[in-house]
Scaffold this motif. Structure first.
Motif, PDB file in Angstrom:
ATOM      1  N   ARG A 269      -2.075   6.717 -12.987  1.00 12.72           N
ATOM      2  CA  ARG A 269      -2.842   7.911 -12.579  1.00 12.72           C
ATOM      3  C   ARG A 269      -2.845   8.049 -11.069  1.00 12.72           C
ATOM      4  O   ARG A 269      -2.689   9.159 -10.541  1.00 12.72           O
ATOM      5  N   VAL A 270      -2.989   6.945 -10.358  1.00 10.55           N
ATOM      6  CA  VAL A 270      -2.961   6.985  -8.894  1.00 10.55           C
ATOM      7  C   VAL A 270      -1.585   7.393  -8.391  1.00 10.55           C
ATOM      8  O   VAL A 270      -1.452   8.205  -7.469  1.00 10.55           O
ATOM      9  N   ALA A 271      -0.520   6.840  -9.013  1.00 12.27           N
ATOM     10  CA  ALA A 271       0.845   7.128  -8.575  1.00 12.27           C
ATOM     11  C   ALA A 271       1.220   8.586  -8.797  1.00 12.27           C
ATOM     12  O   ALA A 271       2.038   9.142  -8.057  1.00 12.27           O
ATOM     13  N   THR A 272       0.632   9.230  -9.816  1.00 12.32           N
ATOM     14  CA  THR A 272       0.906  10.641 -10.081  1.00 12.32           C
ATOM     15  C   THR A 272      -0.084  11.571  -9.379  1.00 12.32           C
ATOM     16  O   THR A 272      -0.051  12.777  -9.614  1.00 12.32           O
TER      17      THR A 272
ATOM     18  N   PHE B 291      -0.014   0.916  -2.283  1.00 11.87           N
ATOM     19  CA  PHE B 291       0.555   1.125  -3.605  1.00 11.87           C
ATOM     20  C   PHE B 291       1.257   2.478  -3.690  1.00 11.87           C
ATOM     21  O   PHE B 291       2.379   2.587  -4.204  1.00 11.87           O
ATOM     22  N   ILE B 292       0.612   3.517  -3.173  1.00 15.28           N
ATOM     23  CA  ILE B 292       1.224   4.856  -3.190  1.00 15.28           C
ATOM     24  C   ILE B 292       2.474   4.881  -2.329  1.00 15.28           C
ATOM     25  O   ILE B 292       3.485   5.496  -2.692  1.00 15.28           O
ATOM     26  N   PHE B 293       2.445   4.210  -1.194  1.00 16.03           N
ATOM     27  CA  PHE B 293       3.619   4.187  -0.316  1.00 16.03           C
ATOM     28  C   PHE B 293       4.807   3.539  -1.020  1.00 16.03           C
ATOM     29  O   PHE B 293       5.939   4.028  -0.926  1.00 16.03           O
ATOM     30  N   LEU B 294       4.557   2.459  -1.752  1.00 14.93           N
ATOM     31  CA  LEU B 294       5.647   1.756  -2.431  1.00 14.93           C
ATOM     32  C   LEU B 294       6.182   2.553  -3.615  1.00 14.93           C
ATOM     33  O   LEU B 294       7.400   2.697  -3.783  1.00 14.93           O
ATOM     34  N   THR B 295       5.296   3.067  -4.445  1.00 21.51           N
ATOM     35  CA  THR B 295       5.721   3.710  -5.695  1.00 21.51           C
ATOM     36  C   THR B 295       6.141   5.160  -5.494  1.00 21.51           C
ATOM     37  O   THR B 295       7.250   5.556  -5.874  1.00 21.51           O
TER      38      THR B 295
ATOM     39  N   PHE C  95       3.758  -2.693 -10.123  1.00 19.74           N
ATOM     40  CA  PHE C  95       2.625  -2.213 -10.923  1.00 19.74           C
ATOM     41  C   PHE C  95       1.809  -3.379 -11.458  1.00 19.74           C
ATOM     42  O   PHE C  95       0.574  -3.361 -11.427  1.00 19.74           O
ATOM     43  N   TYR C  96       2.508  -4.383 -11.968  1.00 20.70           N
ATOM     44  CA  TYR C  96       1.810  -5.524 -12.573  1.00 20.70           C
ATOM     45  C   TYR C  96       1.004  -6.296 -11.529  1.00 20.70           C
ATOM     46  O   TYR C  96      -0.140  -6.692 -11.789  1.00 20.70           O
ATOM     47  N   ILE C  97       1.600  -6.510 -10.356  1.00 23.02           N
ATOM     48  CA  ILE C  97       0.887  -7.255  -9.301  1.00 23.02           C
ATOM     49  C   ILE C  97      -0.366  -6.503  -8.879  1.00 23.02           C
ATOM     50  O   ILE C  97      -1.466  -7.072  -8.793  1.00 23.02           O
ATOM     51  N   TYR C  98      -0.214  -5.203  -8.607  1.00 27.54           N
ATOM     52  CA  TYR C  98      -1.371  -4.420  -8.180  1.00 27.54           C
ATOM     53  C   TYR C  98      -2.399  -4.291  -9.301  1.00 27.54           C
ATOM     54  O   TYR C  98      -3.614  -4.256  -9.041  1.00 27.54           O
ATOM     55  N   ALA C  99      -1.947  -4.195 -10.567  1.00 27.81           N
ATOM     56  CA  ALA C  99      -2.885  -4.113 -11.687  1.00 27.81           C
ATOM     57  C   ALA C  99      -3.679  -5.408 -11.829  1.00 27.81           C
ATOM     58  O   ALA C  99      -4.892  -5.369 -12.102  1.00 27.81           O
TER      59      ALA C  99
END
Length: 284
Positions: free
Chosen positions: A182-185, A210-214, A151-155
């Motif tokens: 919000r994207v992850a949910t 990001f969605i694939f990882l989380t 999350f921190y890296i992508y943020a």
């Protein structure tokens, strides 16, 4: 004589506490307590408020009596508070004794709400689920830590690249992490993606990875960890309920049982062979 009377009373209380009818009454009272909490949130006539107050006092008195019975039924009273569930029930019951009026009205109402959680301590299956969840927390902690790093890296990347597009969503790292949550949910995440794609057409790679990882990898790891611990708890509970022996603190596996059966069969064959040899030697 006095000691025998105490043991007899303790045994009788133990029978009452472990009886199904008493457990059923306790569960029914807990459900009634939950209904009383919900009923108090409605606009009721004065007569209804009085009835609810009387029932609330009756429920509190019943919980005190039930807790005293459980405490007296323990052979060693010091072991009663070694159980986390007993401590939890004691805190809830003592908290229910706080008067509902005055400065403690809010605390009293909140503790009466938490009386519903006593249903967890009374039903073994629910205790099993809670125990499994608690034991899974340390394992999930490492997964959560790795997820926080992602999350921190992508943020940080989103804040650097997309801040000029929408400062409300990507102004700094903390706001960007909320946007990524919000994207992850999947809460209208396509609107966020299309807004950045209007400036950076290839930015869809950022969101999909990001969605694939989380959402796919880490979430499934969380679920898998909980299911693994829950399976272990169910196996332990099944072994304890059937009185099965454990080796190394774990229930005997199918391979161990089959190996034991094979050894028993070999012993039977040796005993039979020895018996036949003795009979032949005697006849000769």
């Amino acid at each position: 004589m006095k000691t025998g009377t105490i043991f007899s009373l303790q045994r009788r209380l133990k029978e009452i506490d472990s009886s199904k009818w008493f457990q059923g009454i306790v569960i029914a009272v807990i459900i009634l307590s939950a209904l009383l909490v919900g009923a108090k949130t409605h606009n009721l006539p004065p007569e209804g408020i009085v009835v609810l107050a009387i029932l609330d006092v009756a429920v509190t008195v019943f919980f005190v009596i039930e807790l005293v019975i459980r405490f007296l039924a323990y052979p060693k009273k010091s072991e009663f508070f070694k159980s986390g569930w007993n401590i939890f029930d004691t805190i809830i019951v003592i908290g229910s004794l706080i008067p509902a009026g005055g400065s403690g009205v809010l605390i009293a109402r909140l503790l009466r709400v938490f009386r519903v959680l006593r249903l967890v301590s009374m039903v073994p299956e629910l205790r099993l689920l809670i125990n499994a969840l608690i034991k899974a927390i340390p394992r999930m902690g490492y997964i959560g830590l790795l997820m926080f790093v992602i999350f921190y890296i992508y943020a940080a990347i989103g804040s650097i690249v997309f801040a000029d597009i929408n400062e409300v969503l990507w102004g700094d790292v903390s706001i960007a992490m909320l946007t990524l949550f919000r994207v992850a949910t999947f809460e209208d995440w396509t609107d966020v993606m299309y807004e950045t794609m209007a400036v950076y057409p290839i930015s869809w790679v950022f969101y999909l990875t990001f969605i694939f990882l989380t959402a796919f990898i880490f979430l499934n790891m969380m679920v898998g960890t909980i299911l693994e611990v829950m399976s272990e708890e169910h196996e332990n509970f099944r072994a304890e309920s059937h009185g099965e022996s454990k080796q190394g603190g774990e229930p005997a596996s199918r391979a161990q049982i089959e190996a034991l059966h094979a050894e028993i069969a070999e012993l039977k064959a040796l005993i039979k062979e020895g018996t036949l040899t003795n009979q032949q030697s005697k006849s000769s």
